[in-house]
Design an enzyme around this catalytic site. Structure first.
Site, short mmCIF file in Angstrom:
data_model
loop_
_atom_site.label_atom_id
_atom_site.label_comp_id
_atom_site.label_asym_id
_atom_site.label_seq_id
_atom_site.Cartn_x
_atom_site.Cartn_y
_atom_site.Cartn_z
N PRO A 224 9.08 -3.00 -18.03
CA PRO A 224 9.95 -3.84 -17.22
C PRO A 224 11.40 -3.36 -17.20
CG PRO A 224 8.57 -5.18 -18.66
CD PRO A 224 8.41 -3.76 -19.10
N ASP B 270 4.68 4.91 7.50
CA ASP B 270 4.58 3.74 6.63
C ASP B 270 5.92 3.05 6.48
OD1 ASP B 270 1.91 3.87 6.11
OD2 ASP B 270 2.12 5.01 4.25
N ARG C 115 -1.45 9.21 -2.19
CA ARG C 115 -1.64 9.15 -0.74
C ARG C 115 -0.64 10.03 0.01
NH1 ARG C 115 0.80 5.62 2.46
NH2 ARG C 115 -1.17 4.89 3.36
N GLU D 27 4.38 -6.29 -27.69
CA GLU D 27 5.79 -6.64 -27.49
C GLU D 27 6.59 -5.51 -26.86
OE1 GLU D 27 9.21 -8.97 -27.53
OE2 GLU D 27 7.11 -9.50 -27.83
#
Length: 258
Positions: free
Chosen positions: A95, A175, A160, A122
């Site tokens: 994160p 895209d 991709r 953790e």
């Protein structure tokens, strides 16, 4: 390209790596997708890979030894690459990392070898961040159980973009985010469905008009849904003028609703 994923749950990747675009890319030999269970590199008889944090606190912390061992095992397998000075990117999914984007996907697609580290618990022993990884990536400002799902997202986005993966090479070019904007709307047959018609411009057969319509729709959709993207997009003076007027009209409509 070779991609290795360090994970405690390699079975999570079986369906993803064997299906759809990723499966086809692997079958064609365009990419090698591998998982490594870093529990196999634990240096204790119980095969534990985590321990209590120094200084106390909640949760368990992933130990440095098994992850270093797993990555170094992969590097030994690819010694011929490292001997040429081409070392892989070692990517920590967490994160705290840089938010993943299409620009980063395009950058990673130029590499020949990527290694992903998927954590649990953790957090990681800080020495993993300092002395092993080259990149830290996050897929958004939220917390998941582990790094496996984010790694799948990044791998899919990168693979991709490799030449020969998509049936139509223009797909990746058009895209959303590829040119800094959201993609324009798509339509297919029938030309009319329940009274809803396909825009006339798309039925005209006039490629210049179709291109102009798609560009305008892309700008409108981005202005409506992700206006912050327009600050970095490459726009013509005419498009900037149109956006300025569109913002004024939008502000006036919002004022009228009050």
């Amino acid at each position: 390209m070779r991609i290795d994923v360090m994970t405690l749950f390699p079975e999570m990747f079986d369906g993803v790596f064997g299906s759809s675009i990723l499966g086809k890319a692997r079958d064609k030999g365009i990419v090698s997708l591998n998982t490594v269970n870093f529990r196999d590199f634990s240096n204790n008889k119980h095969n534990t890979v985590d321990d209590m944090p120094y200084g106390g606190g909640g949760g368990m912390v992933l130990k440095a030894e098994p992850i270093f061992g797993a990555v170094e095992h992969v590097l030994e397998q690819q010694a011929e690459l490292t001997a040429e000075g081409k070392k892989p990117r070692v990517i920590l999914m967490c994160p705290q990392g840089k938010t993943f984007s299409q620009e980063i996907a395009r950058e990673l697609s130029e590499e020949s070898h990527l290694i992903f580290i998927c954590g649990h618990y953790e957090g990681y022993d800080e020495r993993i961040r300092e002395f092993l990884v080259t990149d830290e990536l996050s897929v958004g400002d939220y917390v998941l159980t582990g790094g496996e799902l984010p790694a799948m997202v990044v791998v899919d986005s990168v693979v991709r973009l490799l030449p020969g993966v998509l049936g139509n090479e223009l797909s990746a070019v058009t895209d959303s985010f590829s040119d800094g904007l959201l993609e324009y709307p798509h339509y297919t047959r029938p030309a009319e469905f329940r009274g809803w018609k396909v825009p006339d411009a798309l039925l005209s057969g006039h490629h210049a008009e179709i291109g102009k319509w798609r560009r305008r729709q892309s700008l409108e959709r981005t202005l409506e849904r992700r206006p912050e993207l327009l600050e970095q997009a490459e726009l013509t003076p005419e498009e900037r003028k149109w956006l300025k007027q569109a913002r004024i009209e939008r502000a006036q409509k919002d004022e009228d609703r009050k």
